[in-house]
Design an enzyme around this catalytic site. Structure first.
Site, PDB file in Angstrom:
ATOM      1  N   GLU A 131     -59.173  14.367 -13.538  1.00  0.00           N
ATOM      2  CA  GLU A 131     -59.191  15.693 -14.212  1.00  0.00           C
ATOM      3  C   GLU A 131     -59.260  16.758 -13.169  1.00  0.00           C
ATOM      4  O   GLU A 131     -58.743  18.042 -13.493  1.00  0.00           O
ATOM      5  CB  GLU A 131     -60.515  15.740 -15.086  1.00  0.00           C
ATOM      6  CG  GLU A 131     -60.560  14.783 -16.158  1.00  0.00           C
ATOM      7  CD  GLU A 131     -61.099  13.426 -15.888  1.00  0.00           C
ATOM      8  OE1 GLU A 131     -61.182  13.036 -14.716  1.00  0.00           O
ATOM      9  OE2 GLU A 131     -61.179  12.875 -16.865  1.00  0.00           O
ATOM     10  N   PHE A 158     -73.839   8.953 -24.620  1.00  0.00           N
ATOM     11  CA  PHE A 158     -73.011   8.327 -23.656  1.00  0.00           C
ATOM     12  C   PHE A 158     -71.798   9.347 -23.516  1.00  0.00           C
ATOM     13  O   PHE A 158     -71.255   9.872 -24.235  1.00  0.00           O
ATOM     14  CB  PHE A 158     -72.135   7.041 -24.159  1.00  0.00           C
ATOM     15  CG  PHE A 158     -71.085   6.472 -23.232  1.00  0.00           C
ATOM     16  CD1 PHE A 158     -71.450   6.068 -22.072  1.00  0.00           C
ATOM     17  CD2 PHE A 158     -69.767   6.532 -23.620  1.00  0.00           C
ATOM     18  CE1 PHE A 158     -70.495   5.603 -21.140  1.00  0.00           C
ATOM     19  CE2 PHE A 158     -68.838   5.796 -22.796  1.00  0.00           C
ATOM     20  CZ  PHE A 158     -69.063   5.629 -21.495  1.00  0.00           C
ATOM     21  N   GLN A 159     -71.458   9.652 -22.312  1.00  0.00           N
ATOM     22  CA  GLN A 159     -70.779  10.613 -21.722  1.00  0.00           C
ATOM     23  C   GLN A 159     -71.093  12.052 -22.089  1.00  0.00           C
ATOM     24  O   GLN A 159     -69.935  12.735 -22.606  1.00  0.00           O
ATOM     25  CB  GLN A 159     -69.211  10.304 -21.941  1.00  0.00           C
ATOM     26  CG  GLN A 159     -68.581   9.028 -21.203  1.00  0.00           C
ATOM     27  CD  GLN A 159     -67.197   8.971 -21.220  1.00  0.00           C
ATOM     28  OE1 GLN A 159     -66.631   9.108 -22.232  1.00  0.00           O
ATOM     29  NE2 GLN A 159     -67.069   8.340 -20.012  1.00  0.00           N
ATOM     30  N   LYS A 212     -66.714  15.957 -31.321  1.00  0.00           N
ATOM     31  CA  LYS A 212     -65.571  14.973 -31.894  1.00  0.00           C
ATOM     32  C   LYS A 212     -65.673  14.938 -33.582  1.00  0.00           C
ATOM     33  O   LYS A 212     -64.670  14.776 -33.774  1.00  0.00           O
ATOM     34  CB  LYS A 212     -65.912  13.398 -31.213  1.00  0.00           C
ATOM     35  CG  LYS A 212     -64.605  12.558 -31.563  1.00  0.00           C
ATOM     36  CD  LYS A 212     -65.173  10.950 -30.902  1.00  0.00           C
ATOM     37  CE  LYS A 212     -63.809  10.086 -31.225  1.00  0.00           C
ATOM     38  NZ  LYS A 212     -63.927   8.705 -30.717  1.00  0.00           N
ATOM     39  N   MET A 253     -59.574  22.893  10.893  1.00  0.00           N
ATOM     40  CA  MET A 253     -60.298  23.858  11.138  1.00  0.00           C
ATOM     41  C   MET A 253     -61.897  23.717  11.507  1.00  0.00           C
ATOM     42  O   MET A 253     -62.318  24.521  12.042  1.00  0.00           O
ATOM     43  CB  MET A 253     -60.259  24.752   9.669  1.00  0.00           C
ATOM     44  CG  MET A 253     -60.661  25.997   9.754  1.00  0.00           C
ATOM     45  SD  MET A 253     -59.774  27.206  10.970  1.00  0.00           S
ATOM     46  CE  MET A 253     -58.554  27.871   9.836  1.00  0.00           C
TER      47      MET A 253
END
Lengths: 183, 589
Positions: free
Chosen positions: B52, B114-115, B164, B487
């Site tokens: 993502e 969940f999630q 959902k 760096m």
């Protein structure tokens, strides 16, 4: 290593900090208070007190009053950053010493003790037009509306007289006269 | 009775209304109804990333190179948290992104399902605004507002979290009239004030040591802003410098351009900023990498600051004339007014600024971007210069990761057009360049897109190679491979007593084989003699290429304003290093 070595600059200038009262008109929607106070904590601004309630049931507007402390630059940033939040309608900023503004804070104080001490305590509260809400032989609960520092003082002197519980709101503010704050 | 649509259908209808062509995303349980609907909308193409964060940076690359908002679609929980880095990156660099995230069904919110995660809570500080949709009938309005907020004022990311059940529920597609019209970033009026314009011109006329300092705001204001900036700079004959994000707004090879300023900016740009008597900041924000030590920043100058975001003005540096405005609108007004009254400004002004230009040319003589080239090893600066020379005759888009290679790219690659340079400046996100290049290539299929990378950064989102292969995106990854986090190594050398703690990568993949494993082409260049040939070979290949350019391991990026020093005390190269950085200075960067 003698001194901490990090990759960022140190603050070099400290301006004079001053108390300000910031009033924010917001849409009363879910999460709006979190947005406002999250901005304060995220950017490292102070919140000394906070008062919030819906003031218009039809338009769902809430008024948030925040007492804060900061340099003039910080206060300016607070106003501008608040102004960027989508649910914010307007932002007002009052200096604590502004003579055109009324500030009030409400406190409920519970004192428990012998009659003699209770009487003495009541006397001390008189000056602030305290309203006794509840009374027993051993205790009383008094409501005081005053400035923050006045309540601070009252709390200090009531402590030895049996003050056992303090509940305070944050300060609320309003302009004097027929003026209304517009932006 | 109006037709009822499901939440998922409403999402797509708004995307169609906004003329969205591409969505960057990754499916998951809580966004399946939206993914289900995808097949019914042929004008919208979904680009499947491999992470993502990659999808988010790709959306950023798409947005920055096309000027259109990027759309990101992720699932709940880890999908949303993975997108947070990209959202924060877009927030810092003012990139318009609309992120749609799935959420567990309404009745499960707050149960640690969940999630499940508090997506709106987590993304509140890294978006301009976000919404948790609780009623499907609000969805059309919210989507419409989301695009408006992302693209107006100072652009930025927004997030719409859709449970959902809301995606399944039926509702009405109705967009009510926008209430936000009056409000842009908290500034209530955006009318150009003629008094301000006149003061602006007055200050221009009074100055004898002026400089323009332009930033990402010019790019964000659209291509017209760059044209106007060029016009104003040429009308006045003043020198101009640019921030990292502003590169390309003004032609990099123009004689009035002094190069980038700031920590790794040129000697002439930083000295001119320090000594000027008038600084005209157009769409930049006085970032700490630009100002260096703030109380010694350009001490003698009057400052004009044009910014669309009122909270950017006066935040770090006090200015004499603050103008809250879009760059295009303001420059238009200034140029019009300027032309009316000052027909022969350049001629009359040449004498006034002649001394200033002499001084600037003396600084230029230092040739601060010079480096000692080598016949044995490829110097990273040389590699970027060759890449520039061999790609400058075509319209090339450059993205970068973060670190030394990013600064060398900024110093040695000259941009002539806006929207050709995509780099993570504010947040400094390693792993930005490859997915961003993918987004750029989606927006510009026929153009050459090169990600100038470091070997450490590229590994942070290397999985997106797979995306590039899937969609046949011939992005070129040009790795300046020195086996160090360069760096970090540079800072350790200069400030931490050469204690190279954890900045060397003991095990690196064989990048040529890695490219082949993904189905791309791998090229390696080890010495300066073969560099040109191999770069040409890379450009010719119509497939993704990983170019492993093996460079000098210990080269430092100069010039550099060391910690705690003002603009006029720069390190120009290794010979300057002997000057000890004070303990106080070591705490700075």
């Amino acid at each position: 290593m003698s001194k901490p070595k990090s990759a960022y600059s140190q603050p070099t200038k400290f301006g004079k900090e001053d108390h300000h009262i910031i009033v924010v008109w917001v849409d009363n929607e879910a999460g709006v208070l979190a947005r406002v106070i999250g901005l304060f904590s995220g950017r490292g601004y102070n919140i000394e007190s906070l008062a919030v309630a819906e003031i218009d049931k039809i338009k769902h507007l809430s008024r948030i009053t925040i007492v804060t402390k900061g340099t003039p630059e910080v206060i300016q940033q607070i106003k501008l950053q608040l102004g960027k939040l989508i649910p914010v309608h307007k932002v007002a900023d009052f200096s604590r010493n502004d003579p055109k503004i009324l500030f009030k804070e409400l406190a409920l104080l519970k004192v428990v003790g012998a009659t003699k001490k209770l009487d003495k305590a009541k006397k001390l509260c008189k000056k602030h037009d305290g309203l006794i809400l509840d009374k027993t032989k051993k205790s009383f609960v008094i409501q005081v509306t005053a400035l923050r520092r006045e309540i601070d003082k009252l709390v200090t002197i009531l402590k030895p007289l049996g003050l056992i519980s303090v509940s305070r709101t944050g300060a609320v503010a309003m302009t004097k006269g027929d003026e209304v704050f517009t932006q | 009775m109006p037709k009822l649509l499901s939440g998922a259908e409403i999402v797509f209808k708004s995307l169609e209304d906004q003329k969205v062509e591409y969505i960057f995303g990754y499916p998951g349980g809580a966004v399946l109804p939206i993914y289900d609907e995808l097949k019914n909308h042929k004008t919208i193409k979904h680009i499947l990333a491999r992470h993502e964060q990659g999808a988010g940076h790709a959306a950023e690359g798409y947005a920055r190179s096309s000027g259109k908002p990027g759309v990101l679609l992720v699932t709940s929980g880890p999908g949303a948290t993975n997108a947070v880095t990209a959202l924060t990156d877009a927030y810092m660099d003012s990139i318009p992104i609309v992120c749609i995230s799935g959420q567990v069904p309404t009745h499960l919110i707050g149960t640690d399902a969940f999630q499940e995660c508090d997506t709106t809570g987590i993304t509140r500080p890294c978006t301009k605004h976000n919404w948790l949709v609780k009623d499907v009938n609000d969805l059309a309005d919210i989507m419409n507002q989301a695009f408006r907020i992302a693209t107006t004022g100072r652009p930025g990311p927004v997030l719409v979290d859709i449970p959902k059940d809301i995606q399944f529920n039926k509702g009405v597609y109705k967009v009510s009239k926008n209430k936000l019209e009056k409000k842009l970033n908290g500034a209530l009026t955006h009318k150009i004030n003629l008094k301000e314009v006149d003061k602006f011109i007055e200050m221009i006329k009074k100055s004898s040591k002026p400089i323009f300092y332009s930033g990402g705001g010019v790019i964000n204001s659209g291509p017209k802003a760059s044209e106007l900036l060029r016009e104003l700079v040429s009308l006045t004959g003043f020198p101009i410098t640019s921030t990292l994000q502003g590169l390309g707004a003004y032609p990099g090879d123009d004689p009035q351009f002094l190069g980038m300023l700031g920590m790794h900016g040129t000697y002439e740009a930083n000295n001119a900023m320090h000594d000027c008597d008038l600084m005209i900041n157009v769409g930049a924000r006085f970032d700490d990498r630009i100002t260096g030590k703030i109380d010694e920043f350009s001490p003698k100058s009057k400052k004009i600051h044009i910014d669309i975001d009122p909270s950017s003005i006066g935040k770090n540096v006090k200015v004499d004339l603050a103008i809250t405005s879009d760059v295009t609108e303001l420059l238009q007004a200034v140029i019009k007014r300027f032309k009316e009254k000052n027909k022969n400004f350049i001629e009359s002004n040449k004498q006034k600024t002649a001394k200033w230009w002499t001084r600037i040319n003396e600084w230029r003589e230092k040739k601060s971007l010079n480096f000692i080239n080598s016949k044995e090893t490829i110097k990273p600066q040389h590699a970027v210069q060759r890449l520039y020379e061999l790609t400058k005759n075509q319209d090339t888009f450059i993205t970068t990761e973060v670190g030394q290679h990013q600064m060398w790219a900024a110093q040695h690659y000259k941009f002539n057009k806006p929207n050709r340079w995509m780099t993570s400046g504010g947040l400094g996100t390693m792993g930005y360049g490859l997915p961003a290049a993918i987004g750029v290539q989606i927006a510009h299929p026929k153009k050459l897109v090169v990600d100038i990378a470091g070997e450490a950064s590229i590994l942070m989102n290397i999985q997106e190679m797979s995306t590039a292969i899937q969609y046949r995106l011939p992005v070129k990854i040009f790795i300046l491979n020195n086996e160090y986090m360069g760096m970090v190594r540079q800072w350790q050398e200069l400030l931490h007593d050469k204690n190279y703690s954890e900045s060397y990568t003991e095990a690196l993949p064989d990048f040529v084989k890695l490219a082949e494993a993904y189905g791309a082409v791998g090229i390696r260049a080890k010495n300066p003699d073969e560099l040109d040939e191999k770069i040409k070979e890379m450009i010719k290949i119509d497939k993704p290429v990983i170019f492993d350019c093996v460079v000098d391991k210990v080269e430092n990026c100069y010039p550099m304003i060391p910690s705690g020093k003002p603009h006029n005390q720069m390190l120009l190269g290794p010979e300057d290093e002997k000057e000890e950085v004070s303990d106080e200075g070591k705490t700075l960067v």
